[in-house]
Design a protein around this motif. Sequence first.
Motif, PDB file in Angstrom:
ATOM      1  N   GLU A 158      24.317  53.890   2.089  1.00  0.00           N
ATOM      2  CA  GLU A 158      23.303  53.061   1.441  1.00  0.00           C
ATOM      3  C   GLU A 158      23.987  51.761   1.005  1.00  0.00           C
ATOM      4  OE1 GLU A 158      24.087  56.235  -0.040  1.00  0.00           O
ATOM      5  OE2 GLU A 158      22.837  57.074   1.571  1.00  0.00           O
ATOM      6  N   ASN A 159      23.184  50.719   0.802  1.00  0.00           N
ATOM      7  CA  ASN A 159      23.728  49.428   0.335  1.00  0.00           C
ATOM      8  C   ASN A 159      24.874  48.944   1.219  1.00  0.00           C
ATOM      9  OD1 ASN A 159      22.101  48.690  -1.747  1.00  0.00           O
ATOM     10  ND2 ASN A 159      23.399  49.485  -3.369  1.00  0.00           N
ATOM     11  N   MET A 160      24.759  49.156   2.525  1.00  0.00           N
ATOM     12  CA  MET A 160      25.880  48.807   3.422  1.00  0.00           C
ATOM     13  C   MET A 160      26.155  47.302   3.391  1.00  0.00           C
ATOM     14  SD  MET A 160      26.241  49.690   7.474  1.00  0.00           S
ATOM     15  CE  MET A 160      27.564  48.993   8.458  1.00  0.00           C
ATOM     16  N   ILE A 161      27.453  46.941   3.352  1.00  0.00           N
ATOM     17  CA  ILE A 161      27.840  45.525   3.444  1.00  0.00           C
ATOM     18  C   ILE A 161      28.800  45.283   4.613  1.00  0.00           C
ATOM     19  CG2 ILE A 161      27.529  45.081   0.974  1.00  0.00           C
ATOM     20  CD1 ILE A 161      30.659  45.077   0.780  1.00  0.00           C
ATOM     21  N   GLY A 162      29.264  46.336   5.260  1.00  0.00           N
ATOM     22  CA  GLY A 162      30.210  46.166   6.358  1.00  0.00           C
ATOM     23  C   GLY A 162      31.010  47.431   6.551  1.00  0.00           C
ATOM     24  N   ALA A 163      32.277  47.276   6.917  1.00  0.00           N
ATOM     25  CA  ALA A 163      33.117  48.449   7.171  1.00  0.00           C
ATOM     26  C   ALA A 163      34.560  48.117   6.824  1.00  0.00           C
ATOM     27  CB  ALA A 163      33.021  48.856   8.638  1.00  0.00           C
ATOM     28  N   VAL A 164      35.313  49.136   6.425  1.00  0.00           N
ATOM     29  CA  VAL A 164      36.754  48.962   6.268  1.00  0.00           C
ATOM     30  C   VAL A 164      37.423  49.516   7.526  1.00  0.00           C
ATOM     31  CG1 VAL A 164      36.817  49.081   3.746  1.00  0.00           C
ATOM     32  CG2 VAL A 164      37.023  51.168   5.066  1.00  0.00           C
ATOM     33  N   GLN A 165      38.548  48.960   7.851  1.00  0.00           N
ATOM     34  CA  GLN A 165      39.258  49.437   9.042  1.00  0.00           C
ATOM     35  C   GLN A 165      40.527  50.163   8.618  1.00  0.00           C
ATOM     36  OE1 GLN A 165      39.627  46.337  12.155  1.00  0.00           O
ATOM     37  NE2 GLN A 165      38.425  45.067  10.777  1.00  0.00           N
ATOM     38  N   VAL A 166      40.824  51.222   9.310  1.00  0.00           N
ATOM     39  CA  VAL A 166      42.069  51.970   9.078  1.00  0.00           C
ATOM     40  C   VAL A 166      42.790  52.004  10.416  1.00  0.00           C
ATOM     41  CG1 VAL A 166      43.057  54.173   8.335  1.00  0.00           C
ATOM     42  CG2 VAL A 166      40.887  53.415   7.373  1.00  0.00           C
ATOM     43  N   PRO A 167      44.071  51.649  10.455  1.00  0.00           N
ATOM     44  CA  PRO A 167      44.761  51.684  11.747  1.00  0.00           C
ATOM     45  C   PRO A 167      44.730  53.092  12.347  1.00  0.00           C
ATOM     46  CG  PRO A 167      46.169  50.751  10.037  1.00  0.00           C
ATOM     47  CD  PRO A 167      44.936  51.265   9.356  1.00  0.00           C
ATOM     48  N   LEU A 168      44.599  53.114  13.669  1.00  0.00           N
ATOM     49  CA  LEU A 168      44.523  54.405  14.377  1.00  0.00           C
ATOM     50  C   LEU A 168      45.732  54.528  15.288  1.00  0.00           C
ATOM     51  CD1 LEU A 168      42.661  56.874  15.036  1.00  0.00           C
ATOM     52  CD2 LEU A 168      41.698  55.494  16.875  1.00  0.00           C
ATOM     53  N   GLY A 169      46.480  55.611  15.112  1.00  0.00           N
ATOM     54  CA  GLY A 169      47.630  55.867  15.979  1.00  0.00           C
ATOM     55  C   GLY A 169      47.402  57.121  16.791  1.00  0.00           C
ATOM     56  N   SER A 214      17.553  39.039  -9.490  1.00  0.00           N
ATOM     57  CA  SER A 214      16.126  39.362  -9.613  1.00  0.00           C
ATOM     58  C   SER A 214      15.683  40.358  -8.522  1.00  0.00           C
ATOM     59  CB  SER A 214      15.272  38.095  -9.588  1.00  0.00           C
ATOM     60  OG  SER A 214      15.455  37.427  -8.357  1.00  0.00           O
ATOM     61  N   LEU A 215      16.484  40.480  -7.464  1.00  0.00           N
ATOM     62  CA  LEU A 215      16.221  41.507  -6.434  1.00  0.00           C
ATOM     63  C   LEU A 215      17.453  42.403  -6.365  1.00  0.00           C
ATOM     64  CD1 LEU A 215      14.501  42.597  -4.020  1.00  0.00           C
ATOM     65  CD2 LEU A 215      15.739  40.973  -2.572  1.00  0.00           C
ATOM     66  N   SER A 216      17.239  43.725  -6.482  1.00  0.00           N
ATOM     67  CA  SER A 216      18.414  44.601  -6.439  1.00  0.00           C
ATOM     68  C   SER A 216      18.851  44.786  -4.982  1.00  0.00           C
ATOM     69  CB  SER A 216      18.119  45.943  -7.099  1.00  0.00           C
ATOM     70  OG  SER A 216      17.228  46.664  -6.307  1.00  0.00           O
ATOM     71  N   MET A 217      20.131  45.074  -4.813  1.00  0.00           N
ATOM     72  CA  MET A 217      20.730  45.158  -3.474  1.00  0.00           C
ATOM     73  C   MET A 217      19.984  46.150  -2.583  1.00  0.00           C
ATOM     74  SD  MET A 217      23.479  43.191  -3.124  1.00  0.00           S
ATOM     75  CE  MET A 217      24.729  42.305  -4.058  1.00  0.00           C
ATOM     76  N   HIS A 218      19.614  47.314  -3.116  1.00  0.00           N
ATOM     77  CA  HIS A 218      19.036  48.334  -2.227  1.00  0.00           C
ATOM     78  C   HIS A 218      17.578  48.052  -1.891  1.00  0.00           C
ATOM     79  CE1 HIS A 218      16.581  50.953  -4.929  1.00  0.00           C
ATOM     80  NE2 HIS A 218      17.325  50.403  -5.861  1.00  0.00           N
ATOM     81  N   ARG A 219      16.872  47.288  -2.746  1.00  0.00           N
ATOM     82  CA  ARG A 219      15.463  46.980  -2.450  1.00  0.00           C
ATOM     83  C   ARG A 219      15.325  45.972  -1.309  1.00  0.00           C
ATOM     84  NH1 ARG A 219      12.746  49.939  -5.857  1.00  0.00           N
ATOM     85  NH2 ARG A 219      13.603  50.230  -7.947  1.00  0.00           N
ATOM     86  N   LEU A 220      16.429  45.303  -1.002  1.00  0.00           N
ATOM     87  CA  LEU A 220      16.429  44.333   0.089  1.00  0.00           C
ATOM     88  C   LEU A 220      15.961  44.971   1.410  1.00  0.00           C
ATOM     89  CD1 LEU A 220      17.289  41.493   1.028  1.00  0.00           C
ATOM     90  CD2 LEU A 220      19.597  42.410   1.336  1.00  0.00           C
ATOM     91  N   ASP A 221      16.313  46.255   1.596  1.00  0.00           N
ATOM     92  CA  ASP A 221      15.979  46.953   2.841  1.00  0.00           C
ATOM     93  C   ASP A 221      14.475  46.916   3.154  1.00  0.00           C
ATOM     94  OD1 ASP A 221      18.583  47.562   3.235  1.00  0.00           O
ATOM     95  OD2 ASP A 221      18.478  49.627   2.529  1.00  0.00           O
ATOM     96  N   LYS A 222      13.670  46.798   2.110  1.00  0.00           N
ATOM     97  CA  LYS A 222      12.212  46.783   2.333  1.00  0.00           C
ATOM     98  C   LYS A 222      11.747  45.455   2.933  1.00  0.00           C
ATOM     99  CE  LYS A 222      10.546  49.997  -1.123  1.00  0.00           C
ATOM    100  NZ  LYS A 222      11.509  50.139  -2.216  1.00  0.00           N
ATOM    101  N   HIS A 223      12.570  44.405   2.813  1.00  0.00           N
ATOM    102  CA  HIS A 223      12.124  43.063   3.201  1.00  0.00           C
ATOM    103  C   HIS A 223      12.620  42.616   4.569  1.00  0.00           C
ATOM    104  CE1 HIS A 223      10.548  42.258  -0.838  1.00  0.00           C
ATOM    105  NE2 HIS A 223      11.598  42.947  -1.264  1.00  0.00           N
ATOM    106  N   VAL A 224      13.785  43.121   4.988  1.00  0.00           N
ATOM    107  CA  VAL A 224      14.370  42.669   6.268  1.00  0.00           C
ATOM    108  C   VAL A 224      14.922  43.847   7.059  1.00  0.00           C
ATOM    109  CG1 VAL A 224      15.028  40.315   5.564  1.00  0.00           C
ATOM    110  CG2 VAL A 224      16.571  42.230   5.076  1.00  0.00           C
ATOM    111  N   GLU A 225      15.225  43.591   8.333  1.00  0.00           N
ATOM    112  CA  GLU A 225      15.849  44.631   9.159  1.00  0.00           C
ATOM    113  C   GLU A 225      17.218  44.980   8.583  1.00  0.00           C
ATOM    114  OE1 GLU A 225      14.589  46.264  11.804  1.00  0.00           O
ATOM    115  OE2 GLU A 225      12.717  45.199  11.374  1.00  0.00           O
TER     116      GLU A 225
END
Length: 414
Positions: A72-83, A22-33
């Motif tokens: 947009e619609n951030m949920i986290g991050a993926v990690q890539v090994p760094l050499g 009932s609430l779309s993922m991107h509209r959430l930004d309007k309600h919380v930090e």
Amino acid sequence: MNTENQLSMEEKELLSQLVSGSLSMHRLDKHVEKDRAVLLRRMALERIRDVQLEHIGSFSINENEASKRNIENMIGAVQVPLGIAGPVKIGGEFAQGEYYLPLATTEGALVASVNRGCSAISVSGGTVVRVFNEVMTRAPVFRMNDINHAKEFVDWIKDGDVFGQLQNKVSETTRFGKLTGVEPYVLGNNVYLRFEFDTKDAMGMNMVTIATQAIVDLISNEFGVYPISLSGNMCSDKKPAAINNIKGRGKTVVVEAELPAEVVEKKLKTTPQAMEEVNYRKNLLGSARAQSLGFNAHAANIIAAMYIACGQDPAHVVEGSSAITTMDVTKYGSLYCTVTLPALQLGTVGGGTIIGTQAECLALLGVAGGSDVPGANSKKLAEIIASAVLAGEISLVGAQAAGHLARAHAELGR
Ligand SMILES: CC(C)(COP(=O)([O-])OP(=O)([O-])OC[C@H]1O[C@@H](n2cnc3c(N)ncnc32)[C@H](O)[C@@H]1OP(=O)([O-])[O-])[C@@H](O)C(=O)NCCC(=O)NCCSC(=O)C[C@@](C)(O)CC(=O)[O-]
Ligand SMILES: NC(=O)C1=CN([C@@H]2O[C@H](COP(=O)(O)OP(=O)(O)OC[C@H]3O[C@@H](n4cnc5c(N)ncnc54)[C@H](OP(=O)(O)O)[C@@H]3O)[C@@H](O)[C@H]2O)C=CC1
């Protein structure tokens, strides 16, 4: 899995609305930090798909900063090994000295290979590298009434006074960017205006897109035509295209190194003659037969790994991969190697360069942010990446000349 104990009553209600749809993922930004929105979206997905996103939720990126300009619609991050490969000795106009190269990859053997190339180059005296051209382009497409109209338009745009007006207009949209040229291309009643900019330390695609919008508004007022699209694909951004290889896009960079026969034998376990032949039959003839736009072994590998590490737009690996590698045995028996990169798009400000881990990689190379003389940092980065590409080419061609490719990947890549 994150538990609801961490949430306020209002957040629990928002979470259940996300899960029910009932609430779309991107509209959430309007309600919380932003940081709470990232957490709630991730928790909602965990519930909707019945998965755990523990690793995706583990990161040091500032959600507020990233949500403003990177994602947009951030949920986290993926990690890539760094050499790290190197140090490699570089003799550029801007990059001078020894550099450790950060490479973000999941391909086993790649860092080892670049490291080997760096070592072979450094004991041979290092690279010599120069940036020959720098230009970022945007090319809107205009539909004209007929050929006469197209010709009138092309003649008008070539007028020096008009170009001066366009330059003034651009300077209203950016402090650093400069309009340096315009090239019209005609196809039937379509006119493509390929605008060229100097974007200094920025890769510049946002900058030139905003500037080109201002330009087409002026054209509309003065000539009465408006583009069908602000990008008409003659730019040509993020697609393999001969125009970029011929005219250049981003930085056009050429790098060379000369390896004595003893270095080739000791470091690469092969001979200059064998490497010259592999380069000729593989990188030149094989690529020609395949009608490839890139005449190299794996420039894309190094460009991708350094772009990911250094906050560049990875889609630009497409253009970067159109590099040409040459290897010639000299009259002294040494191996003279070059790589020409016609279209290396990169920057040290803007885009992903400000994200913590990426900014640290740029700092490691001494090119984080803008330089005192705008443009110097991005050219330094171009010289470093070109040198890294040469290291990769030397090592991989060496491995193929020695018959070691499969063995190396069996040992390090699986
Ligand atoms: C794997 C090597 C380097 C072995 O190379 P080697 O000469 O057999 O190994 P070595 O133990 O004698 O070491 C030589 C040097 O390699 C480096 N080195 C060696 N091992 C490591 C390591 N673990 N970590 C870091 N650096 C390493 C290091 O610099 C070392 O010098 P040292 O420091 O010892 O004086 C070599 O066989 C090689 O470079 N192979 C080529 C691998 C490669 O380039 N892969 C890239 C991906 S291929 C691909 O994706 C594209 C492709 C292939 O499809 C494109 C095409 O069509 O051609
Ligand atoms: N819009 C599009 O069509 C496309 C966008 N992109 C994306 O564009 C982003 C990169 O665009 P880009 O314009 O480089 O970055 P940004 O949009 O982040 O803008 C960078 C800004 O930094 C400012 N700046 C500060 N110091 C300097 C300096 N020393 N040299 C140059 N500029 C400086 C400039 O401001 P000022 O302008 O005021 O001078 C410049 O516009 C990437 O995220 C990429 O993924 C990629 C392809 C297409």
